[in-house]
Write an enzyme that holds these catalytic residues in place. Structure first.
Site, PDB file in Angstrom:
ATOM      1  N   TYR A 173       1.210  19.747  50.438  1.00 52.81           N
ATOM      2  CA  TYR A 173       1.495  20.536  51.728  1.00 52.81           C
ATOM      3  C   TYR A 173       0.507  19.812  52.730  1.00 52.81           C
ATOM      4  CZ  TYR A 173      -3.953  18.630  49.624  1.00 52.81           C
ATOM      5  OH  TYR A 173      -4.101  18.274  49.743  1.00 52.81           O
ATOM      6  N   CYS A 174       0.357  20.344  53.683  1.00 54.00           N
ATOM      7  CA  CYS A 174      -0.669  19.727  54.831  1.00 54.00           C
ATOM      8  C   CYS A 174      -1.309  20.687  55.454  1.00 54.00           C
ATOM      9  CB  CYS A 174       0.385  18.993  55.779  1.00 54.00           C
ATOM     10  SG  CYS A 174       1.735  19.953  56.698  1.00 54.00           S
ATOM     11  N   THR A 175      -1.785  21.012  56.995  1.00 53.97           N
ATOM     12  CA  THR A 175      -3.510  22.144  57.572  1.00 53.97           C
ATOM     13  C   THR A 175      -2.506  22.885  57.751  1.00 53.97           C
ATOM     14  OG1 THR A 175      -4.075  20.217  58.340  1.00 53.97           O
ATOM     15  CG2 THR A 175      -4.493  21.934  59.004  1.00 53.97           C
ATOM     16  N   ILE A 201      -2.228  25.160  54.130  1.00 56.46           N
ATOM     17  CA  ILE A 201      -3.567  24.777  53.443  1.00 56.46           C
ATOM     18  C   ILE A 201      -4.696  26.352  54.630  1.00 56.46           C
ATOM     19  CG2 ILE A 201      -6.215  23.995  53.511  1.00 56.46           C
ATOM     20  CD1 ILE A 201      -4.639  21.075  54.368  1.00 56.46           C
TER      21      ILE A 201
END
Length: 263
Positions: A173-175, A201
């Protein structure tokens, strides 16, 4: 009401400078703030302003070539996150550091609902695809820190751990999702089984009012707010509290230029 919108799209752009000029004009007309990157590979943006103005630009974007179905991730703002509307033309919308790697369909996206299931699976390896300062501020439960200062260092982390991770599902995952787009196809080619959180996120926070059950701490955002909680609310954390390592001094200087205390 002030609204923040984050979005990206990997799609061939025939005329990046022309598209950037159009965006500058529309952003100014609608009195928006934001940071937008345009490249031959697509578009990446975070914009904010009065909710009606944000949605007006979104509606116009959906009519542009290659932008149909573009997903917007929203959260409300107590103040304007950006002082100006900056549109830049770049070689890439996210720099990965491996020549020839492109973002696009990989078949590795999973919904927030499926992501929640993966978090509960002991056979899942949860990998944070962000820089270490972001990980320290907040992370999904059970996630591991790749230990990188810059995104371009991420491939070295994968190579160092590839044999140990092989055979497990690497849930990444990332932002907002864009960094995972660049890494997913490359990691598949390296023999890893990847699942990437669709919408990142921010999309998870928007999907689940109870996202705090799965998220520990805060999420760094690249604007005056500095950080938000799992309900999308500004936390009051300052740049000085985030950037404490010597190697992040340049990031602190950049954040200070945003003047995060300005109302």
């Amino acid at each position: 009401m002030l609204l923040h919108s984050a979005f990206y799209r990997f799609t061939p752009m025939a005329d990046p400078p022309g598209f950037a000029a159009w965006l500058r004009g529309r952003g100014a007309a609608l009195r928006l703030g934001g940071v937008v990157l345009v490249a031959g590979e697509g578009l990446s943006a975070a914009i904010a302003g009065e909710a009606g103005a944000v949605r007006a630009l979104e509606a116009e974007l959906l009519q542009q070539p290659g932008m149909a179905g573009l997903r917007f991730k929203h959260n409300d703002c107590g103040r304007r996150p950006f002082s100006r509307f900056k549109v830049s033309v770049k070689r890439e919308i996210v720099a990965f550091g491996v020549p020839g790697v492109q973002g696009g369909a990989t078949g590795t996206h999973v919904s927030p609902q499926r992501w929640r299931e993966l978090l509960a699976d002991p056979d899942t390896l949860v990998l944070d695809n962000r820089n270490s300062f972001e990980f320290r501020l907040g992370r999904f439960r059970g996630a591991i820190d790749p230990g990188v200062v810059h995104f371009r260092d991420f491939p070295a982390c994968v190579e160092a751990n590839r044999d140990a991770w092989r055979g497990r599902t690497v849930a990444m995952y990332c932002t907002g999702g864009i960094r995972c787009e660049k890494t997913a196809a490359w990691m598949q080619a390296r023999g890893l089984r990847v699942a990437q959180l669709d919408g990142g996120i921010l999309g998870y926070f928007e999907a689940f009012p109870g996202a705090a059950d799965d998220w520990q701490g805060e999420c760094y955002v690249f604007d005056k707010r500095i950080a938000i909680d799992a309900r999308g609310r500004e936390t009051g954390t300052t740049a000085e509290q985030v950037f404490t390592a010597p190697e992040d001094a340049w990031r602190l200087a950049r954040a200070r230029r945003l003047d995060p205390q300005e109302p």
